[in-house]
Design an enzyme around this catalytic site. Structure first.
Site, mmCIF file in Angstrom:
data_model
loop_
_atom_site.group_PDB
_atom_site.id
_atom_site.type_symbol
_atom_site.label_atom_id
_atom_site.label_comp_id
_atom_site.label_asym_id
_atom_site.label_seq_id
_atom_site.Cartn_x
_atom_site.Cartn_y
_atom_site.Cartn_z
ATOM 1 N N ASP A 181 12.368 27.748 -18.074
ATOM 2 C CA ASP A 181 13.814 27.626 -17.877
ATOM 3 C C ASP A 181 14.117 27.779 -16.391
ATOM 4 O O ASP A 181 13.649 28.716 -15.735
ATOM 5 C CB ASP A 181 14.561 28.690 -18.677
ATOM 6 C CG ASP A 181 16.067 28.521 -18.583
ATOM 7 O OD1 ASP A 181 16.620 27.744 -19.379
ATOM 8 O OD2 ASP A 181 16.682 29.158 -17.706
ATOM 9 N N ASN A 189 24.535 23.821 -10.330
ATOM 10 C CA ASN A 189 25.405 22.701 -10.716
ATOM 11 C C ASN A 189 26.824 22.895 -10.201
ATOM 12 O O ASN A 189 27.463 21.955 -9.707
ATOM 13 C CB ASN A 189 25.431 22.555 -12.241
ATOM 14 C CG ASN A 189 24.431 21.536 -12.747
ATOM 15 O OD1 ASN A 189 23.961 20.694 -11.992
ATOM 16 N ND2 ASN A 189 24.097 21.621 -14.010
ATOM 17 N N HIS A 194 26.545 17.883 -10.439
ATOM 18 C CA HIS A 194 25.596 17.527 -11.489
ATOM 19 C C HIS A 194 24.520 16.560 -11.003
ATOM 20 O O HIS A 194 23.428 16.510 -11.582
ATOM 21 C CB HIS A 194 26.335 16.934 -12.684
ATOM 22 C CG HIS A 194 27.146 17.945 -13.439
ATOM 23 N ND1 HIS A 194 26.568 18.853 -14.295
ATOM 24 C CD2 HIS A 194 28.478 18.218 -13.443
ATOM 25 C CE1 HIS A 194 27.501 19.636 -14.813
ATOM 26 N NE2 HIS A 194 28.670 19.269 -14.313
ATOM 27 N N ASP A 198 20.587 16.994 -11.719
ATOM 28 C CA ASP A 198 19.674 15.980 -12.248
ATOM 29 C C ASP A 198 18.434 15.846 -11.360
ATOM 30 O O ASP A 198 17.313 15.693 -11.850
ATOM 31 C CB ASP A 198 20.378 14.626 -12.357
ATOM 32 C CG ASP A 198 21.366 14.574 -13.505
ATOM 33 O OD1 ASP A 198 21.340 15.488 -14.356
ATOM 34 O OD2 ASP A 198 22.169 13.632 -13.550
ATOM 35 N N GLU A 224 18.261 22.665 -19.099
ATOM 36 C CA GLU A 224 17.330 22.975 -18.013
ATOM 37 C C GLU A 224 16.027 23.579 -18.517
ATOM 38 O O GLU A 224 15.285 24.203 -17.757
ATOM 39 C CB GLU A 224 17.992 23.935 -17.003
ATOM 40 C CG GLU A 224 18.278 25.328 -17.533
ATOM 41 C CD GLU A 224 19.646 25.473 -18.195
ATOM 42 O OE1 GLU A 224 20.192 26.581 -18.181
ATOM 43 O OE2 GLU A 224 20.155 24.455 -18.715
#
Length: 305
Positions: A181, A189, A194, A198, A224
């Site tokens: 994680d 973010n 965002h 990505d 994630e």
């Protein structure tokens, strides 16, 4: 690569291309060329010794088809929008002329013919858009690859673990599962957007692919989180691999919009036990991950007893 693998890839290309052509009312030469170019790139990048990359290639042909469908969908949508704008312009023009008491019988008749024709085209475009939406939905539901990171997706993970847990001849001490994680992903973010998020997911997946062995499998579990299945390793070896992954992630900073983004991750590790189910296996790995998160992050915790 074996001859049988080559034949399987060519058959996959052929089947997907035929499906693409059959699904279009007017398939264009450019769409076929685009698909074949994508297929060439995919085949060129196959590692001959890696069976996983062959499976990735087959799934990538499906993803390539999906991208072509999406491009067609955008094209039809743009056409639909333009027809709508022309229809409105036509209506506004006629209303202005009527306000000025201009006799436009012949002109209005011609405009009406144009309006009828455009309306028919809009209806056809809407039908095509609906069909393409349905095709994209089906492709997304049947694909085994995550479209962003190009690793296997959660749907593929469920099938794979079900197969593993059903295989009674598999040595239990040899298979380990990691849950990875990304630390503080929401904060990243919120701060960078965002798109940066990505890019971090792609950055992590690239590190995993380059570091792990051919027989190890990488899945995007969701958000994630990544799930990694390691074969033929002891508990200590698996822990060493996990720590190496964390070191590579934290030491390779990502540059985004001229700014360096520091990324770390946490990992929970467990191993396959007798009578395990996919849910019990993932649950133990997730609990070990929770320990890493609560103990300071950027660390490995394991439940291999």
């Amino acid at each position: 690569m074996q001859k049988s693998d080559l034949k399987a890839l060519v058959e996959q290309i052929y089947e997907n291309l035929l499906e693409r052509i059959d699904g279009e009312e007017e398939a264009s030469k450019e769409q076929v060329v685009s698909y074949l170019r994508d297929a060439i790139d995919i085949v060129t990048n196959i590692n001959d010794r890696d069976l996983d990359t062959i499976e990735h290639a087959k799934e990538s042909f499906k993803n390539s088809y999906k991208e072509i469908v999406k491009e067609s969908l955008n094209s039809y949508k743009n056409t639909n929008d333009k027809f709508g704008e022309l229809t409105k312009l036509n209506k506004d023009t006629i209303e202005k002329c009527n306000e000025q008491h201009i006799d436009l019988n012949a002109l209005s008749e011609k405009f009406n013919d144009i309006h009828t024709h455009m309306s028919d085209e809009v209806r056809k475009a809407n039908l095509v858009i609906t069909e393409l939406h349905q095709k994209v939905k089906i492709l997304e539901e049947t694909s085994n690859l995550d479209p962003l990171t190009k690793v296997f997706n959660r749907r593929s993970l469920s099938s794979y673990l079900q197969e593993v847990c059903s295989n009674k001849s598999l040595p239990y001490d040899d298979l380990h599962v990691m849950m990875l994680d990304i630390d503080n992903f929401k904060s990243i973010n919120d701060k960078y957007g965002h798109i940066a998020g990505d890019k971090i997911l792609i950055f992590i997946s690239n590190i995993l692919r380059k570091t792990l062995r051919d027989g190890d499998k990488i899945f995007r579990y969701g958000g994630e989180e990544f799930t990694i299945v390691i074969n033929r390793n002891s508990d200590d070896q698996c822990e060493q691999i996990a720590n190496r992954l964390l070191h590579l992630i934290s030491s390779n900073n990502l540059i985004y919009m001229g700014e360096r983004i520091s990324v770390t991750a946490s990992i929970g590790v467990t191993k396959l036990k007798e009578h395990d189910t996919p849910d019990s296996l993932l649950s133990r790995a997730d609990k070990a991950l929770y320990v890493s998160k609560k103990s300071g992050k950027n660390m490995v915790s394991k439940d291999c007893n």
